[in-house]
Design an enzyme around this catalytic site. Sequence first.
Site, PDB file in Angstrom:
ATOM      1  CB  CYS A  33      33.465  43.807  52.087  1.00  0.00           C
ATOM      2  SG  CYS A  33      34.147  45.205  51.182  1.00  0.00           S
ATOM      3  CB  CYS A  51      35.746  45.221  54.877  1.00  0.00           C
ATOM      4  SG  CYS A  51      34.485  46.519  54.787  1.00  0.00           S
ATOM      5  CG  ASP A 105      43.876  48.255  40.709  1.00  0.00           C
ATOM      6  OD1 ASP A 105      42.745  48.751  40.823  1.00  0.00           O
ATOM      7  OD2 ASP A 105      44.086  47.107  40.230  1.00  0.00           O
ATOM      8  CG  HIS A 108      31.062  48.123  53.628  1.00  0.00           C
ATOM      9  ND1 HIS A 108      31.828  47.425  52.732  1.00  0.00           N
ATOM     10  CD2 HIS A 108      29.789  48.092  53.148  1.00  0.00           C
ATOM     11  CE1 HIS A 108      31.061  46.974  51.759  1.00  0.00           C
ATOM     12  NE2 HIS A 108      29.818  47.360  51.985  1.00  0.00           N
ATOM     13  CG  ASN A 114      34.392  51.900  37.399  1.00  0.00           C
ATOM     14  OD1 ASN A 114      34.253  52.745  36.528  1.00  0.00           O
ATOM     15  ND2 ASN A 114      35.498  51.171  37.511  1.00  0.00           N
ATOM     16  N   GLY A 156      30.100  49.282  35.969  1.00  0.00           N
ATOM     17  CA  GLY A 156      31.237  48.362  35.918  1.00  0.00           C
ATOM     18  C   GLY A 156      31.947  48.184  37.254  1.00  0.00           C
ATOM     19  CG  HIS A 182      34.748  49.067  50.623  1.00  0.00           C
ATOM     20  ND1 HIS A 182      34.812  48.541  51.904  1.00  0.00           N
ATOM     21  CD2 HIS A 182      35.289  50.301  50.698  1.00  0.00           C
ATOM     22  CE1 HIS A 182      35.347  49.446  52.727  1.00  0.00           C
ATOM     23  NE2 HIS A 182      35.661  50.524  52.009  1.00  0.00           N
ATOM     24  CG  HIS A 231      36.972  51.240  44.592  1.00  0.00           C
ATOM     25  ND1 HIS A 231      35.906  50.398  44.808  1.00  0.00           N
ATOM     26  CD2 HIS A 231      37.323  51.059  43.298  1.00  0.00           C
ATOM     27  CE1 HIS A 231      35.630  49.738  43.703  1.00  0.00           C
ATOM     28  NE2 HIS A 231      36.471  50.130  42.751  1.00  0.00           N
ATOM     29  CG  HIS A 270      39.777  53.099  39.820  1.00  0.00           C
ATOM     30  ND1 HIS A 270      40.383  51.865  39.622  1.00  0.00           N
ATOM     31  CD2 HIS A 270      38.459  52.826  40.047  1.00  0.00           C
ATOM     32  CE1 HIS A 270      39.468  50.908  39.721  1.00  0.00           C
ATOM     33  NE2 HIS A 270      38.306  51.458  39.966  1.00  0.00           N
TER      34      HIS A 270
HETATM   35  P1  5GP Z   1      36.113  48.421  40.155  1.00  0.00           P
HETATM   36  O1  5GP Z   1      35.988  47.667  38.876  1.00  0.00           O
HETATM   37  O2  5GP Z   1      35.265  47.845  41.244  1.00  0.00           O
HETATM   38  O3  5GP Z   1      35.947  49.900  40.006  1.00  0.00           O
HETATM   39  O4  5GP Z   1      37.636  48.269  40.593  1.00  0.00           O
HETATM   40  C1  5GP Z   1      38.102  47.279  41.437  1.00  0.00           C
HETATM   41  C2  5GP Z   1      39.599  47.330  41.377  1.00  0.00           C
HETATM   42  O5  5GP Z   1      40.119  46.578  42.441  1.00  0.00           O
HETATM   43  C3  5GP Z   1      40.194  46.749  40.077  1.00  0.00           C
HETATM   44  O6  5GP Z   1      40.962  47.734  39.403  1.00  0.00           O
HETATM   45  C4  5GP Z   1      41.051  45.574  40.567  1.00  0.00           C
HETATM   46  O7  5GP Z   1      42.248  45.432  39.852  1.00  0.00           O
HETATM   47  C5  5GP Z   1      41.290  45.940  42.021  1.00  0.00           C
HETATM   48  N1  5GP Z   1      41.472  44.781  42.894  1.00  0.00           N
HETATM   49  C6  5GP Z   1      40.693  43.673  42.935  1.00  0.00           C
HETATM   50  N2  5GP Z   1      41.132  42.834  43.896  1.00  0.00           N
HETATM   51  C7  5GP Z   1      42.196  43.455  44.485  1.00  0.00           C
HETATM   52  C8  5GP Z   1      43.076  43.077  45.553  1.00  0.00           C
HETATM   53  O8  5GP Z   1      42.972  42.025  46.172  1.00  0.00           O
HETATM   54  N3  5GP Z   1      44.069  43.954  45.868  1.00  0.00           N
HETATM   55  C9  5GP Z   1      44.226  45.144  45.207  1.00  0.00           C
HETATM   56  N4  5GP Z   1      45.247  45.923  45.601  1.00  0.00           N
HETATM   57  N5  5GP Z   1      43.412  45.521  44.201  1.00  0.00           N
HETATM   58  C10 5GP Z   1      42.418  44.688  43.847  1.00  0.00           C
HETATM   59 ZN    ZN Z   2      33.795  46.889  52.661  1.00  0.00          ZN
END
Ligand code: 5GP
Ligand code: ZN
Length: 113
Positions: free
Chosen positions: A4, A7, A30, A46, A86, A92, A97, A99, A101
């Site tokens: 992950c 993680c 991000d 997690h 999301n 989407g 894991h 989170h 935004h």
């Molecule tokens: P999701 O689409 O799952 O809601 O959002 C995942 C978010 O994680 C995206 O906005 C993407 O830009 C961010 N993200 C993906 N990989 C990384 C990373 O390695 N480091 C950071 N800081 N953000 C990441």
């Molecule tokens: Zn995780």
Amino acid sequence: MEDCLFCKIVKGEIPSNKVYEDDEILAFKDINPKAPVHILIIPKKHISSANEIEEIDEALIGRMFTVIKKIAKDMDLKNGYRIINNCGEDGGQEVKHLHFHLLGGKKLGISMC
Ligand code: 5GP
Ligand code: ZN
């Protein structure tokens, strides 16, 4: 969770730009910001998605929102901000894991940013 991404960020195996950390919660910028301020707030534990939150996590999830409020204040988001989660395929969600935004720093449109 061995494979992950978030993680790995919690464990420090992948670098991140941290803005907040305590025993249970981590927040970092991000990598692909959709607004002038775009922070991800995660539990260190997690939890795959919002759909996997259990009763035992209720206090932790509640505290994530006071952390979000603190970060918003630190980032000077006086005019408001947006919190997005999301969840799952249709929601989407890319990283599996949980989170939130935190987006702000400009007048946000109707879509995510
Ligand atoms: P999701 O689409 O799952 O809601 O959002 C995942 C978010 O994680 C995206 O906005 C993407 O830009 C961010 N993200 C993906 N990989 C990384 C990373 O390695 N480091 C950071 N800081 N953000 C990441
Ligand atoms: Zn995780």
